[in-house]
Design a protein around this motif. Structure first.
Motif, PDB file in Angstrom:
ATOM      1  N   LEU B  13       0.822  -1.218   0.000  1.00  0.00           N
ATOM      2  CA  LEU B  13       0.000   0.000   0.000  1.00  0.00           C
ATOM      3  C   LEU B  13       0.851   1.261   0.000  1.00  0.00           C
ATOM      4  O   LEU B  13       0.420   2.296  -0.511  1.00  0.00           O
ATOM      5  CB  LEU B  13      -0.936  -0.014   1.223  1.00  0.00           C
ATOM      6  CG  LEU B  13      -1.986  -1.135   1.239  1.00  0.00           C
ATOM      7  CD1 LEU B  13      -2.928  -0.966   2.415  1.00  0.00           C
ATOM      8  CD2 LEU B  13      -2.769  -1.186  -0.060  1.00  0.00           C
ATOM      9  N   ASN B  14       2.063   1.161   0.567  1.00  0.00           N
ATOM     10  CA  ASN B  14       2.893   2.369   0.583  1.00  0.00           C
ATOM     11  C   ASN B  14       3.261   2.789  -0.826  1.00  0.00           C
ATOM     12  O   ASN B  14       3.272   3.970  -1.162  1.00  0.00           O
ATOM     13  CB  ASN B  14       4.147   2.160   1.454  1.00  0.00           C
ATOM     14  CG  ASN B  14       4.947   0.959   1.004  1.00  0.00           C
ATOM     15  OD1 ASN B  14       4.393   0.028   0.404  1.00  0.00           O
ATOM     16  ND2 ASN B  14       6.244   0.954   1.269  1.00  0.00           N
ATOM     17  N   ARG B  15       3.555   1.779  -1.668  1.00  0.00           N
ATOM     18  CA  ARG B  15       3.866   2.099  -3.065  1.00  0.00           C
ATOM     19  C   ARG B  15       2.629   2.648  -3.777  1.00  0.00           C
ATOM     20  O   ARG B  15       2.719   3.598  -4.567  1.00  0.00           O
ATOM     21  CB  ARG B  15       4.361   0.851  -3.792  1.00  0.00           C
ATOM     22  CG  ARG B  15       5.766   0.444  -3.422  1.00  0.00           C
ATOM     23  CD  ARG B  15       6.760   1.547  -3.712  1.00  0.00           C
ATOM     24  NE  ARG B  15       8.130   1.085  -3.533  1.00  0.00           N
ATOM     25  CZ  ARG B  15       9.191   1.891  -3.587  1.00  0.00           C
ATOM     26  NH1 ARG B  15       9.037   3.181  -3.793  1.00  0.00           N
ATOM     27  NH2 ARG B  15      10.399   1.402  -3.418  1.00  0.00           N
ATOM     28  N   ALA B  16       1.472   2.023  -3.508  1.00  0.00           N
ATOM     29  CA  ALA B  16       0.237   2.489  -4.140  1.00  0.00           C
ATOM     30  C   ALA B  16      -0.022   3.939  -3.756  1.00  0.00           C
ATOM     31  O   ALA B  16      -0.396   4.770  -4.603  1.00  0.00           O
ATOM     32  CB  ALA B  16      -0.926   1.596  -3.713  1.00  0.00           C
ATOM     33  N   ALA B  17       0.217   4.258  -2.490  1.00  0.00           N
ATOM     34  CA  ALA B  17      -0.003   5.630  -2.023  1.00  0.00           C
ATOM     35  C   ALA B  17       0.930   6.596  -2.741  1.00  0.00           C
ATOM     36  O   ALA B  17       0.537   7.692  -3.146  1.00  0.00           O
ATOM     37  CB  ALA B  17       0.211   5.704  -0.514  1.00  0.00           C
ATOM     38  N   GLN B  18       2.176   6.140  -2.914  1.00  0.00           N
ATOM     39  CA  GLN B  18       3.160   6.976  -3.608  1.00  0.00           C
ATOM     40  C   GLN B  18       2.691   7.308  -5.032  1.00  0.00           C
ATOM     41  O   GLN B  18       2.803   8.446  -5.494  1.00  0.00           O
ATOM     42  CB  GLN B  18       4.471   6.190  -3.652  1.00  0.00           C
ATOM     43  CG  GLN B  18       5.708   7.026  -3.792  1.00  0.00           C
ATOM     44  CD  GLN B  18       6.954   6.150  -3.841  1.00  0.00           C
ATOM     45  OE1 GLN B  18       6.928   4.983  -3.431  1.00  0.00           O
ATOM     46  NE2 GLN B  18       8.034   6.712  -4.327  1.00  0.00           N
TER      47      GLN B  18
END
Lengths: 345, 563
Positions: B13-18
């Protein structure tokens, strides 16, 4: 093929015997866990999904610093190591590392099936559900794209392919001159001295009983075992496995039970992903070690048969020949057909 | 006019948020759907991280198991939210949490502005689909799939077989023409609204709920009912392995991705810091020219490597069974029986004339006779006969593999270790040339008496007869050419020409010199003596006394130069 029972009563009987053998191995592992004394137990730091490294070592304080760093950089999160009665600085070196859990044993390496009983125990106890990398101290794992893709990327790929294990060929590396020449300081890259290998003399056959491959060859077969090739060291290994507590290594990491885990090769003409274990055995110091091992006789079931091997090694041979190949990297190994990317782009 | 992005996320999810931040900061509203199986705490963390962006919204959550309607449901929920909340949005781009824009967002916007009414969605009729794995394409629409393919594979397969046998078929609703295509599309507001508010939508949803992998067919099929202009290609670069699973892109694919004409790539390895840093960072100035062919070739080659391997290579992850290349070496090679015995300078001649590496008797019982008398040959092959005989097949396939690009030839005869013959016979790469009975010539020249020679000759004849029988068995794949000694001596030039043609078919042989035949005066008498001693030299053929008057050098003029 001699006997490869696959169906019918014979097949069932064969499967049953392998099952019994696996249980016997697990039983031995359980039993011999009592020989292990925890020196530094940091296994509470293992997180779910971590890739774990397993090893049984003896007097390896020269090789270990580089070896541990190499595999830590690849993404091994925790090392579980058995120190088999080291007399050098190995124990101190390992106990001081925060990502190492260390056990010590004075037991006989040979009677613990060359350490595999101990390793099987640690795998059973701590390896379940993790990708586990079982190595010797003189082995460096490389695989396609290893400089740019960590082990987690590899295991993710294997998971998606439905592959539960990775095969790796042991490649004996040797120096340009006599094996005793040169100096090696702990922490140095052994590939600075050991730059040469044999690229195309590996003999492959299938062992029908457990369906594993049996690969021999390389420099040791060429130089030391030309007159008794059956005794040449086995070079195929299965070091990386998504472990289940019911699995067991049979002899070293050459073969596993249940037998389906040994299918790290494609039989339909295609190729699976595979790697290599760069073998740093022939570093300076090998001669003293060979002399010592010959006396200890802990390394082969039938030690007397290998006396001449130790003698010839003690004579400080030159392994390099005109046909030797200089190691340049994994792409070279792949071009030579020693490892393969399989379908991994 | 603006572009809205729907993101379906379930891991990293951190990458998706980025990525969501990147879209939003470039003026694209984002609606994120997070799989309901993701823990609430993770979702809360993601929401908190994106709280400063008013144009990033979250849709209600459903479970998205692969191959089920959940993925379509999630898309519908998020797309509905997008259309409601952002009335300016004219195109909706569907992406996953592991997608990464690989060209500037402005480029994508410009592309869409240039094609305001076009739906970019891969949509192919089931009859034309070539990529589905497992043989299910049309049947995705006509069978029932109550079982999970991932968790209940056996039940899944068994139920498919049962339905095929009983000829159970679902009726495809009226107006629906099944189409398949990539899950990742970019639709116009008009088309998307038309699909979502279609009067038949409840019927569509009811039907697709039981279709297998509906995320590859729901929008791909329905867009055909509503769209005015479809461009059937995805703007997202996605590559699949031979089992239909998506490939992952890593840091070392940076150069490759920069050459892609697509706007977004999936899937990206979550730890590919370099890719995220590069493509989400400053505008990439020195972008190379698009080269989609290169990308396709690379991935096609990977599929081939995985499924076909490399012919003639036997190694730790390729060991084919019989019928799949177990008896096949890497390239053509010549096996020569009987030539070396008849000529004084055969090996140097063949080396010259065929441009090949000509070994001696590789399977000599004493020692491997590599060309040039080397003790260790290419790749580290040892001249130890014991080592070779331990696994002769590995020895030969290694030799041929190690010398790819150069034709290998070796002498073979009844005096050699014969274990390899089975392999050679079944190897389609083997070119075998036999002058049968030639073994008698060295025996005759040895100066032994006929009585001494007879048992030796008989034994060699037996071995050679077995060799020939194996090479002429019904399973033989090798190319075998055979002459009796008598036939050969009648006109040696022609077989030699044949040999060169077969071993080096591409060169035009302007052979001017020929090897020197050993003097054969008296050999005819010798053969007759063998007969008189009670042996039947069948493999030699009918040598008549005229041989004794034969010339000792070859009639060069009679050599036909082919081509």
């Amino acid at each position: 093929m001699p006997d490869r029972p696959q169906s019918g009563a014979k097949g069932l009987w064969h499967a049953y015997r392998l099952r019994m053998r696996r249980r016997w191995l697990l039983g031995r592992a359980l039993h011999r866990r009592r020989q292990l004394v925890a020196v530094a137990d940091r296994t509470d730091r293992i997180a779910p999904g971590d890739i774990l490294g397993f090893m049984c070592v003896r007097n390896e304080d020269a090789r270990l610093p580089f070896m541990l760093d190499h595999h830590r950089n690849l993404g091994v999160r925790h090392f579980l190591i058995i120190d088999n009665a080291s007399t050098d600085g190995t124990a101190d070196l390992l106990a001081a590392r925060p990502d190492v859990s260390l056990w010590r044993t004075e037991g006989s390496y040979k009677s613990a099936r060359f350490g595999m009983d101990w390793v099987n125990w640690l795998l059973m106890r701590y390896g379940h559900g993790h990708w586990c990398l079982t190595l010797d101290a003189d082995e460096l794992l490389v695989y396609p794209h290893w400089q740019t893709r960590c082990l987690a990327a590899l295991t993710d790929w294997l998971d998606r392919q439905g592959q539960v294990a990775l095969g790796a060929l042991t490649i004996d590396l040797y120096p340009a001159g006599r094996v005793s020449e040169g100096t090696y300081a702990p922490g140095d890259d052994p590939l600075g001295i050991l730059r040469w290998f044999d690229s195309g003399n590996y003999q492959v056959q299938v062992q029908p009983r457990m369906g594993n491959l049996w690969i021999q060859g390389g420099a040791r077969a060429r130089v030391f075992f030309a007159s008794q090739p059956r005794r040449a060291p086995t070079l195929n290994k299965i070091p990386l496995v998504r472990w289940h507590w019911r699995y067991a290594y049979v002899n070293s990491t050459h073969a596993l039970l249940p037998p389906r885990l040994n299918r790290v090769y494609a039989t339909d003409g295609g190729m699976l992903t595979s790697g290599a274990l760069l073998h740093t055995k022939f570093l300076p110091g090998i001669i003293e070690r060979a002399a010592e091992e010959k006396v200890r006789a802990e390394h082969f079931a039938d030690g007397a048969q290998y006396a001449s091997y130790y003698d010839r090694l003690t004579a400080d041979p030159v392994l390099r020949c005109a046909a030797s190949t200089r190691l340049t990297g994994w792409r070279q190994l792949e071009a030579l057909g020693l490892i393969s990317r399989g379908g991994w782009v | 006019m603006s572009l809205g992005v729907v993101m379906l996320c379930h891991t990293a999810l951190n990458r998706a948020a980025q990525v969501a931040r990147h879209w939003a900061e470039n003026g694209c509203p984002v609606v994120i759907h997070v799989d309901s199986r993701v823990p609430q705490t993770d979702l809360d963390a993601m929401k908190a991280g994106l709280a400063d962006l008013p144009d990033v919204l979250f849709s209600p959550r459903v479970a998205c198991e692969w191959g089920t309607f959940g993925l379509v449901q999630a898309t519908i929920l998020a797309a509905t939210r997008m259309l409601e909340q952002f009335p300016d949005v004219s195109h909706v781009f569907l992406a996953s949490g592991s997608c990464l824009p690989i060209r500037p967002v402005a480029d994508l916007k410009a592309h869409l502005a240039a094609h305001p009414d076009t739906d970019f969605i891969e949509s192919v009729t089931t009859a034309d689909v070539g990529w589905t794995v497992g043989g299910l394409n049309k049947e995705r629409f006509t069978l029932h799939f109550p079982f999970s393919w991932k968790k209940q594979r056996r039940l899944f397969d068994a139920y498919v077989r049962l339905q095929r046998r009983l000829r159970i078929q679902r009726r495809i609703p009226e107006g629906i023409v099944p189409h398949l295509g990539s899950q990742w599309w970019c639709l116009t507001r008009r088309s998307l609204e038309a699909i979502l508010t279609h009067p038949d939508r409840p019927r569509h949803d009811r039907y697709f709920r039981r279709v297998w992998i509906p995320d590859e067919s729901y929008f791909q099929t329905l867009v055909r009912r509503v769209s005015t202009r479809i461009e059937s290609r995805s703007l997202t670069l996605a590559k699949f392995d031979f089992q239909g699973r998506p490939h992952v892109f890593y840091d070392d694919h940076l150069h490759l991705l920069r050459q892609s004409p697509a706007f977004v790539a999936r899937k990206i390895w979550p730890q590919a810091d370099l890719l995220y840093r590069t493509f989400l960072g400053e505008d990439d100035q020195n972008r190379p020219a698009p080269n989609p062919g290169k990308i396709d070739r690379l991935f096609a080659k990977a599929v081939e490597r995985r499924t076909r391997g490399r012919q003639g290579l036997f190694m730790q992850s390729r060991f084919p069974t019989w019928g799949r290349g177990a008896k096949c070496s890497a390239g053509p090679y010549g096996v020569l029986a009987g030539f070396d015995e008849l000529f004084t300078d055969f090996r140097p001649w063949l080396t010259r004339a065929a441009g090949a590496r000509v070994h001696g008797h590789l399977f000599d019982p004493e020692r491997v006779q590599f060309a040039g008398g080397e003790t260790v040959f290419k790749g580290g092959l040892s001249d130890s006969a014991t080592l070779r005989d331990y696994n002769p097949q590995s020895f030969l396939t290694n030799l041929i593999w190690n010398t790819r690009g150069e034709t290998q030839c070796f002498q073979f005869g009844p005096g050699d270790v014969q274990d390899i013959v089975w392999f050679i016979a079944e190897d389609p790469q083997a070119r075998v040339f036999i002058v049968s009975g030639a073994f008698a010539v060295p025996l005759w020249r040895s100066g032994m008496s006929v009585a001494e020679v007879r048992p030796l000759a008989a034994r060699m004849q037996k071995i050679e007869a077995d060799l020939i029988a194996r090479l002429e068995s019904p399973w033989t794949k090798a190319q075998v050419r055979r002459w009796t000694l008598a036939e050969f001596l009648e006109n040696p030039a022609e077989p030699l020409q044949q040999l060169l043609d077969d071993l080096n078919p591409r060169s035009s042989h302007r052979v001017t010199d020929l090897p020197q035949l050993v003097p054969l005066r008296g050999f005819g008498d010798f053969v007759q003596d063998l007969r008189n001693q009670g042996m039947l030299p069948v493999l030699i053929g009918d040598i008549d006394a005229s041989l004794d008057t034969a010339p000792e050098t070859l009639p060069t003029a009679r050599l036909r130069v082919v081509r």
